[in-house]
Design a protein around this motif. Structure first.
Motif, mmCIF file in Angstrom:
data_model
loop_
_atom_site.group_PDB
_atom_site.id
_atom_site.type_symbol
_atom_site.label_atom_id
_atom_site.label_comp_id
_atom_site.label_asym_id
_atom_site.label_seq_id
_atom_site.Cartn_x
_atom_site.Cartn_y
_atom_site.Cartn_z
ATOM 1 N N SER A 131 -18.056 1.702 -4.676
ATOM 2 C CA SER A 131 -17.804 1.594 -6.114
ATOM 3 C C SER A 131 -16.515 0.908 -6.128
ATOM 4 C CB SER A 131 -17.825 2.859 -6.937
ATOM 5 O OG SER A 131 -18.926 3.392 -6.766
ATOM 6 N N LEU A 132 -15.413 1.458 -5.650
ATOM 7 C CA LEU A 132 -13.881 0.871 -5.739
ATOM 8 C C LEU A 132 -13.269 1.004 -4.292
ATOM 9 C CD1 LEU A 132 -11.560 -0.024 -7.657
ATOM 10 C CD2 LEU A 132 -11.393 2.310 -7.819
ATOM 11 N N LEU A 133 -12.665 0.060 -4.217
ATOM 12 C CA LEU A 133 -11.925 0.184 -2.913
ATOM 13 C C LEU A 133 -10.336 -0.232 -3.059
ATOM 14 C CD1 LEU A 133 -12.751 -0.959 0.769
ATOM 15 C CD2 LEU A 133 -10.812 -1.841 -0.326
ATOM 16 N N LEU A 134 -9.349 0.757 -2.773
ATOM 17 C CA LEU A 134 -8.247 0.719 -3.001
ATOM 18 C C LEU A 134 -7.360 0.291 -1.872
ATOM 19 C CD1 LEU A 134 -8.186 3.769 -5.123
ATOM 20 C CD2 LEU A 134 -8.116 1.533 -6.107
ATOM 21 N N GLY A 135 -6.765 -0.953 -2.036
ATOM 22 C CA GLY A 135 -6.222 -1.429 -0.733
ATOM 23 C C GLY A 135 -4.446 -1.431 -0.840
ATOM 24 N N ASN A 136 -3.889 -1.990 0.142
ATOM 25 C CA ASN A 136 -2.335 -1.836 0.250
ATOM 26 C C ASN A 136 -1.853 -2.550 -1.143
ATOM 27 O OD1 ASN A 136 -2.471 -0.762 2.663
ATOM 28 N ND2 ASN A 136 -2.725 -2.816 4.090
ATOM 29 N N ASP A 137 -2.537 -3.213 -1.776
ATOM 30 C CA ASP A 137 -1.668 -3.766 -3.176
ATOM 31 C C ASP A 137 -1.068 -2.579 -3.922
ATOM 32 O OD1 ASP A 137 -4.628 -3.376 -3.642
ATOM 33 O OD2 ASP A 137 -4.465 -5.012 -4.975
ATOM 34 N N LEU A 138 -2.235 -1.601 -4.196
ATOM 35 C CA LEU A 138 -2.102 -0.363 -4.888
ATOM 36 C C LEU A 138 -1.065 0.501 -4.009
ATOM 37 C CD1 LEU A 138 -2.763 1.665 -7.172
ATOM 38 C CD2 LEU A 138 -4.232 2.767 -5.684
ATOM 39 N N SER A 139 -1.135 0.694 -2.892
ATOM 40 C CA SER A 139 -0.313 1.569 -2.125
ATOM 41 C C SER A 139 1.352 0.887 -2.200
ATOM 42 C CB SER A 139 -0.502 1.373 -0.546
ATOM 43 O OG SER A 139 -1.731 1.993 -0.251
ATOM 44 N N LYS A 140 1.304 -0.558 -2.071
ATOM 45 C CA LYS A 140 2.778 -0.840 -2.465
ATOM 46 C C LYS A 140 3.236 -0.579 -3.938
ATOM 47 C CE LYS A 140 2.168 -4.523 1.166
ATOM 48 N NZ LYS A 140 1.991 -5.788 1.195
ATOM 49 N N LYS A 141 2.366 -0.688 -4.768
ATOM 50 C CA LYS A 141 2.653 -0.560 -6.152
ATOM 51 C C LYS A 141 3.310 0.934 -6.427
ATOM 52 C CE LYS A 141 0.767 -1.462 -10.865
ATOM 53 N NZ LYS A 141 -0.294 -1.797 -11.356
ATOM 54 N N ILE A 142 2.566 1.937 -5.942
ATOM 55 C CA ILE A 142 2.851 3.227 -5.997
ATOM 56 C C ILE A 142 3.841 3.711 -4.961
ATOM 57 C CG2 ILE A 142 0.952 3.585 -7.601
ATOM 58 C CD1 ILE A 142 -0.425 4.879 -5.354
ATOM 59 N N ASN A 143 4.136 3.086 -4.111
ATOM 60 C CA ASN A 143 5.146 3.381 -3.053
ATOM 61 C C ASN A 143 4.596 4.419 -2.324
ATOM 62 O OD1 ASN A 143 7.194 1.440 -3.569
ATOM 63 N ND2 ASN A 143 7.888 2.896 -5.183
ATOM 64 N N ALA A 144 3.338 4.412 -1.874
ATOM 65 C CA ALA A 144 2.333 5.375 -1.061
ATOM 66 C C ALA A 144 2.754 5.204 0.009
ATOM 67 C CB ALA A 144 1.036 5.186 -1.028
ATOM 68 N N ASN A 145 2.795 6.358 1.106
ATOM 69 C CA ASN A 145 3.109 6.308 2.430
ATOM 70 C C ASN A 145 1.938 7.171 3.316
ATOM 71 O OD1 ASN A 145 4.284 6.949 5.009
ATOM 72 N ND2 ASN A 145 6.209 7.563 3.871
ATOM 73 N N TYR A 146 1.525 6.377 4.404
ATOM 74 C CA TYR A 146 0.414 6.960 5.023
ATOM 75 C C TYR A 146 0.658 7.932 6.249
ATOM 76 C CZ TYR A 146 -2.592 3.663 2.694
ATOM 77 O OH TYR A 146 -3.039 2.967 1.565
ATOM 78 N N ASN A 147 1.884 8.584 6.139
ATOM 79 C CA ASN A 147 2.315 9.287 7.422
ATOM 80 C C ASN A 147 1.654 10.642 7.347
ATOM 81 O OD1 ASN A 147 3.828 7.336 8.519
ATOM 82 N ND2 ASN A 147 5.537 7.965 7.452
#
Length: 139
Positions: A123-139
């Motif tokens: 339905s919805l795929l959230l990419g790196n553009d969202l991660s950058k916007k919210i300063n997400a970290n995948y560690n």
């Protein structure tokens, strides 16, 4: 090359497929493809309706299925100049763009720009553009 010529160029399916295959081969030959991408699912709300989204660190942009756009009565706002190339090298041209679509994740409302695609597997795929916007970290 002008925007108009580029769009006419990409409108040709044979050219699009050849370009997609070339870019995929170049990325593969130069070891630029993501090695260990693990999509994560999360629950979101769009216009107070629940959906399951995929958070994909291998996707450059966020995408929404056209079926969800129709279901929610959303409108495509702009044409898209993007060419989406999947991990297996197939390409698709998005149907358009919706800017500042408010999605809610764990009570936080976040406006995002999404490419509208004819997807059926999500339905919805959230990419790196969202991660950058919210300063997400995948560690």
């Amino acid at each position: 090359m002008t925007q108009e010529k580029w769009e006419a160029f990409l409108a040709n399916a044979s050219i699009r497929n050849a370009l997609s295959a070339y870019l995929y081969k170049e990325a593969k030959d130069n070891n630029l493809l993501p090695q260990h991408v693990t999509p994560v699912k999360c629950n979101v709300q769009i216009k107070s309706q629940p959906y399951q989204a995929i958070i994909d660190s291998g996707a450059a942009v966020s995408m929404i299925a056209h079926s969800v756009v129709k279901e929610l009565g959303l409108k495509i706002e702009h044409a898209s100049n993007s060419l989406i190339v999947s991990a297996v090298g197939t390409s698709t041209r998005p149907l358009g763009i919706i800017r500042d679509l408010p999605i809610e994740i764990e009570g936080a409302r976040i406006p995002i720009t999404v490419e509208v695609v004819p997807a059926t597997s999500y339905s919805l795929l959230l990419g790196n553009d969202l991660s950058k916007k919210i300063n997400a970290n995948y560690n």
